[in-house]
Scaffold this motif. Structure first.
Motif, PDB file in Angstrom:
ATOM      1  N   SER A   1       1.204   0.480  -9.794  1.00 17.42           N
ATOM      2  CA  SER A   1       1.764   0.926  -8.203  1.00 17.42           C
ATOM      3  C   SER A   1       0.195   1.238  -7.572  1.00 17.42           C
ATOM      4  O   SER A   1       0.611   1.888  -6.291  1.00 17.42           O
ATOM      5  CB  SER A   1       2.990   2.631  -7.861  1.00 17.42           C
ATOM      6  OG  SER A   1       2.640   3.069  -8.581  1.00 17.42           O
ATOM      7  N   TYR A   2      -0.282   0.936  -7.878  1.00 23.89           N
ATOM      8  CA  TYR A   2      -1.540   1.387  -7.445  1.00 23.89           C
ATOM      9  C   TYR A   2      -2.586   0.400  -6.540  1.00 23.89           C
ATOM     10  O   TYR A   2      -3.591   0.645  -5.853  1.00 23.89           O
ATOM     11  CB  TYR A   2      -2.860   1.458  -8.618  1.00 23.89           C
ATOM     12  CG  TYR A   2      -2.395   2.265  -9.811  1.00 23.89           C
ATOM     13  CD1 TYR A   2      -1.106   2.999  -8.808  1.00 23.89           C
ATOM     14  CD2 TYR A   2      -3.004   2.408 -11.495  1.00 23.89           C
ATOM     15  CE1 TYR A   2      -0.987   4.211 -10.265  1.00 23.89           C
ATOM     16  CE2 TYR A   2      -2.273   2.828 -11.941  1.00 23.89           C
ATOM     17  CZ  TYR A   2      -1.382   4.285 -11.555  1.00 23.89           C
ATOM     18  OH  TYR A   2      -0.669   5.372 -12.383  1.00 23.89           O
ATOM     19  N   TRP A   3      -2.383  -1.037  -6.237  1.00 22.46           N
ATOM     20  CA  TRP A   3      -2.875  -1.638  -5.650  1.00 22.46           C
ATOM     21  C   TRP A   3      -1.771  -3.134  -4.516  1.00 22.46           C
ATOM     22  O   TRP A   3      -0.256  -3.082  -5.760  1.00 22.46           O
ATOM     23  CB  TRP A   3      -3.514  -3.168  -6.502  1.00 22.46           C
ATOM     24  CG  TRP A   3      -4.648  -2.617  -6.803  1.00 22.46           C
ATOM     25  CD1 TRP A   3      -5.958  -2.535  -5.995  1.00 22.46           C
ATOM     26  CD2 TRP A   3      -5.435  -1.599  -8.154  1.00 22.46           C
ATOM     27  NE1 TRP A   3      -7.502  -2.187  -6.707  1.00 22.46           N
ATOM     28  CE2 TRP A   3      -6.456  -1.241  -8.108  1.00 22.46           C
ATOM     29  CE3 TRP A   3      -4.442  -1.649  -8.941  1.00 22.46           C
ATOM     30  CZ2 TRP A   3      -7.094  -1.078  -9.012  1.00 22.46           C
ATOM     31  CZ3 TRP A   3      -5.411  -0.636 -10.516  1.00 22.46           C
ATOM     32  CH2 TRP A   3      -6.348  -0.868  -9.707  1.00 22.46           C
ATOM     33  N   ASP A   4      -1.523  -3.264  -3.518  1.00 24.35           N
ATOM     34  CA  ASP A   4      -0.958  -3.783  -3.226  1.00 24.35           C
ATOM     35  C   ASP A   4      -0.463  -5.182  -3.079  1.00 24.35           C
ATOM     36  O   ASP A   4      -1.581  -5.692  -4.116  1.00 24.35           O
ATOM     37  CB  ASP A   4      -0.517  -4.424  -1.443  1.00 24.35           C
ATOM     38  CG  ASP A   4      -1.267  -4.187  -0.695  1.00 24.35           C
ATOM     39  OD1 ASP A   4      -2.246  -4.657  -1.557  1.00 24.35           O
ATOM     40  OD2 ASP A   4      -2.371  -3.745   0.586  1.00 24.35           O
ATOM     41  N   SER A   5       0.505  -6.603  -3.138  1.00 18.85           N
ATOM     42  CA  SER A   5       0.525  -7.567  -3.179  1.00 18.85           C
ATOM     43  C   SER A   5      -0.810  -8.428  -2.827  1.00 18.85           C
ATOM     44  O   SER A   5      -1.068  -9.820  -3.639  1.00 18.85           O
ATOM     45  CB  SER A   5       1.534  -7.867  -2.752  1.00 18.85           C
ATOM     46  OG  SER A   5       1.735  -8.203  -1.462  1.00 18.85           O
ATOM     47  N   GLN A   6      -1.559  -7.817  -1.408  1.00 16.52           N
ATOM     48  CA  GLN A   6      -2.695  -8.191  -1.145  1.00 16.52           C
ATOM     49  C   GLN A   6      -3.669  -7.969  -2.328  1.00 16.52           C
ATOM     50  O   GLN A   6      -5.425  -8.117  -1.877  1.00 16.52           O
ATOM     51  CB  GLN A   6      -3.003  -8.197   0.307  1.00 16.52           C
ATOM     52  CG  GLN A   6      -1.972  -8.603   1.130  1.00 16.52           C
ATOM     53  CD  GLN A   6      -1.410 -10.267   0.536  1.00 16.52           C
ATOM     54  OE1 GLN A   6      -2.568 -11.209   0.670  1.00 16.52           O
ATOM     55  NE2 GLN A   6      -0.363 -10.531   0.780  1.00 16.52           N
ATOM     56  N   GLY A   7      -3.815  -7.076  -2.966  1.00 19.57           N
ATOM     57  CA  GLY A   7      -4.879  -6.615  -3.843  1.00 19.57           C
ATOM     58  C   GLY A   7      -5.316  -5.332  -3.257  1.00 19.57           C
ATOM     59  O   GLY A   7      -6.554  -4.702  -4.135  1.00 19.57           O
ATOM     60  N   ASN A   8      -5.251  -4.651  -2.664  1.00 19.45           N
ATOM     61  CA  ASN A   8      -6.046  -3.447  -1.645  1.00 19.45           C
ATOM     62  C   ASN A   8      -5.510  -2.420  -1.985  1.00 19.45           C
ATOM     63  O   ASN A   8      -4.050  -2.775  -2.491  1.00 19.45           O
ATOM     64  CB  ASN A   8      -4.961  -3.212  -0.100  1.00 19.45           C
ATOM     65  CG  ASN A   8      -5.825  -4.719   1.042  1.00 19.45           C
ATOM     66  OD1 ASN A   8      -6.935  -5.173   0.585  1.00 19.45           O
ATOM     67  ND2 ASN A   8      -5.104  -5.189   1.332  1.00 19.45           N
ATOM     68  N   HIS A   9      -6.188  -1.616  -2.489  1.00 14.74           N
ATOM     69  CA  HIS A   9      -5.780  -0.097  -3.671  1.00 14.74           C
ATOM     70  C   HIS A   9      -4.932   0.545  -2.765  1.00 14.74           C
ATOM     71  O   HIS A   9      -5.417   0.451  -1.184  1.00 14.74           O
ATOM     72  CB  HIS A   9      -7.696   0.458  -3.440  1.00 14.74           C
ATOM     73  CG  HIS A   9      -7.002   2.397  -4.768  1.00 14.74           C
ATOM     74  ND1 HIS A   9      -7.543   2.553  -4.163  1.00 14.74           N
ATOM     75  CD2 HIS A   9      -6.473   2.114  -5.558  1.00 14.74           C
ATOM     76  CE1 HIS A   9      -6.960   3.886  -5.627  1.00 14.74           C
ATOM     77  NE2 HIS A   9      -6.559   2.727  -6.425  1.00 14.74           N
ATOM     78  N   ILE A  10      -4.099   1.114  -2.727  1.00 15.88           N
ATOM     79  CA  ILE A  10      -2.849   2.710  -2.585  1.00 15.88           C
ATOM     80  C   ILE A  10      -4.349   3.429  -2.192  1.00 15.88           C
ATOM     81  O   ILE A  10      -4.808   4.092  -2.991  1.00 15.88           O
ATOM     82  CB  ILE A  10      -1.976   2.639  -3.034  1.00 15.88           C
ATOM     83  CG1 ILE A  10      -1.380   1.258  -3.227  1.00 15.88           C
ATOM     84  CG2 ILE A  10      -0.949   3.359  -2.208  1.00 15.88           C
ATOM     85  CD1 ILE A  10      -1.344   0.051  -1.574  1.00 15.88           C
ATOM     86  N   ASN A  11      -4.064   4.541  -1.145  1.00 20.81           N
ATOM     87  CA  ASN A  11      -4.374   4.929  -0.726  1.00 20.81           C
ATOM     88  C   ASN A  11      -4.732   6.527  -1.921  1.00 20.81           C
ATOM     89  O   ASN A  11      -3.468   6.507  -1.863  1.00 20.81           O
ATOM     90  CB  ASN A  11      -4.563   5.713   0.422  1.00 20.81           C
ATOM     91  CG  ASN A  11      -5.350   5.378   2.002  1.00 20.81           C
ATOM     92  OD1 ASN A  11      -5.801   4.477   1.397  1.00 20.81           O
ATOM     93  ND2 ASN A  11      -4.738   4.794   2.778  1.00 20.81           N
ATOM     94  N   ASN A  12      -5.331   7.192  -2.278  1.00 19.38           N
ATOM     95  CA  ASN A  12      -5.154   8.307  -3.239  1.00 19.38           C
ATOM     96  C   ASN A  12      -4.519   7.486  -4.501  1.00 19.38           C
ATOM     97  O   ASN A  12      -3.873   8.566  -5.601  1.00 19.38           O
ATOM     98  CB  ASN A  12      -3.929   9.454  -2.334  1.00 19.38           C
ATOM     99  CG  ASN A  12      -5.031  10.029  -1.214  1.00 19.38           C
ATOM    100  OD1 ASN A  12      -6.155  10.457  -1.335  1.00 19.38           O
ATOM    101  ND2 ASN A  12      -3.976  10.176  -0.059  1.00 19.38           N
ATOM    102  N   ALA A  13      -4.192   6.848  -5.018  1.00 24.55           N
ATOM    103  CA  ALA A  13      -3.393   6.071  -6.252  1.00 24.55           C
ATOM    104  C   ALA A  13      -4.450   5.952  -7.107  1.00 24.55           C
ATOM    105  O   ALA A  13      -5.669   5.868  -6.891  1.00 24.55           O
ATOM    106  CB  ALA A  13      -3.141   4.553  -5.747  1.00 24.55           C
TER     107      ALA A  13
END
Length: 335
Positions: free
Chosen positions: A207-219
């Protein structure tokens, strides 16, 4: 000078030292994430490389292999076509391979850049067109060869397949940025098998990166670490460590070595936190990343590598390096 000035200099020096130590600690932590305990360690050249000399964008690369001479039909004769550097020679070839409306007019180049060894041939830039760019016509190599040679892959060229039971990962190779790495991968195409080549570690994006590979803020940045890792070394084959080449920031789909190989990994996310630490020699085509994600979702068991918890595949996934099948290939095989 007043004592206030001395105090200021001391404070600045202390802050600089603290910042430097912090950076080293962060780098050390992330560099251990890909290490296996059985001697697969990052090469010292990676740890000590001068990042100020690393190309930031892959599009700016134009590198070749020293002491290597490639043959093939010439499209520009070096006796009448000269430059001061191999980079200029490479770019001259690249210009002839930049369109999307047809095949490359130039896919390989040969440059003589050693004034003493080249003599009157110094500066000669031979631009060539290979009969088969995935099997370049190599005349000779070794310390006594005065030439530097490189390959250029155009649109739709230089794509190999990592075949697995879960599908084929098509990888676009980057010879301009990682020529030694690409020559090694091309050498695997000539073998009858790649027994021992496999994926053995799988870490999904969680749950740390979205499907485009972008890092989720504060994860957090793992675990899991959003990679699939394996080895590209056929059993019984002696592996020569590959020199450090282009080390850009890792993005989703990047295919890179762990140290000097043969351990490698495919990044499932944009790993800006890993800085410029790994030689990237290819990229998985976007439409095939679902296969990498499929492998990352396979059953795993927990292991500990260098004090880091990792997820190792319960059943390693064998892979074979193959040429990409074109429409003509499919017609000839009837598949």
């Amino acid at each position: 000078m007043s004592r206030h000035g001395d105090h200021g200099r001391f404070t600045s020096t202390a802050l600089l030292l603290i910042g430097t130590i912090s950076c080293l600690i962060v780098y050390a932590v992330f560099s251990t994430l890909l290490l296996r305990p059985q001697g697969h360690t990052l090469d010292s050249a990676v740890r000590s490389r001068d990042h100020s000399r690393v190309d930031v964008g892959g599009g700016g690369c134009c590198r070749g292999v020293d002491n290597l001479e490639l043959w093939g039909p010439a499209v520009k004769w070096g006796t009448e076509f000269k430059f001061n550097s191999s980079d200029e020679c490479c770019k001259a070839c690249k210009v002839m391979c930049s369109g999307d409306d047809g095949p490359c007019l130039c896919d390989s180049w040969v440059f003589c850049g050693d004034k003493e060894a080249c003599g009157s041939k110094f500066g000669e830039c031979w631009l060539k067109k290979q009969k088969d760019v995935l099997v370049p016509d190599r005349q000779e190599g070794g310390e006594n060869v005065m030439w530097t040679s490189g390959l250029i892959f155009g649109q739709g060229q230089g794509i190999v397949g990592f075949e697995t039971e879960h599908g084929v990962l098509h990888v676009k190779l980057h010879p301009e940025c990682a020529p030694h790495s690409v020559y090694y991968v091309l050498s695997l195409l000539t073998l009858r098998h790649c027994a021992g080549c496999q994926f053995h570690r799988a870490e999904n994006r969680g749950s740390y990166w979205d499907s485009q590979g972008n890092h989720i803020n504060n994860a957090p940045y793992g675990p899991p670490y959003a990679i699939v890792q394996g080895i590209l070394q056929p059993e019984g084959n002696v592996f020569t460590p590959i020199p450090t080449e282009h080390c850009p920031t890792l993005s989703r789909g990047s295919v890179a070595w762990v140290g000097s190989g043969p351990e490698f990994f495919i990044s499932l996310a944009n790993h800006h936190e890993w800085k410029q630490s790994y030689t990237v020699f290819g990229s998985v085509l976007p439409e095939d990343m679902e296969i990498a994600e499929r492998i990352a979702a396979l059953p795993t068991r927990t292991d500990v590598w260098n004090s880091v918890n990792v997820s190792v595949l319960e059943k390693p996934v064998s892979l074979t390096v193959r040429r990409r099948k074109t429409g003509q290939d499919l017609e000839e095989t009837g598949s």
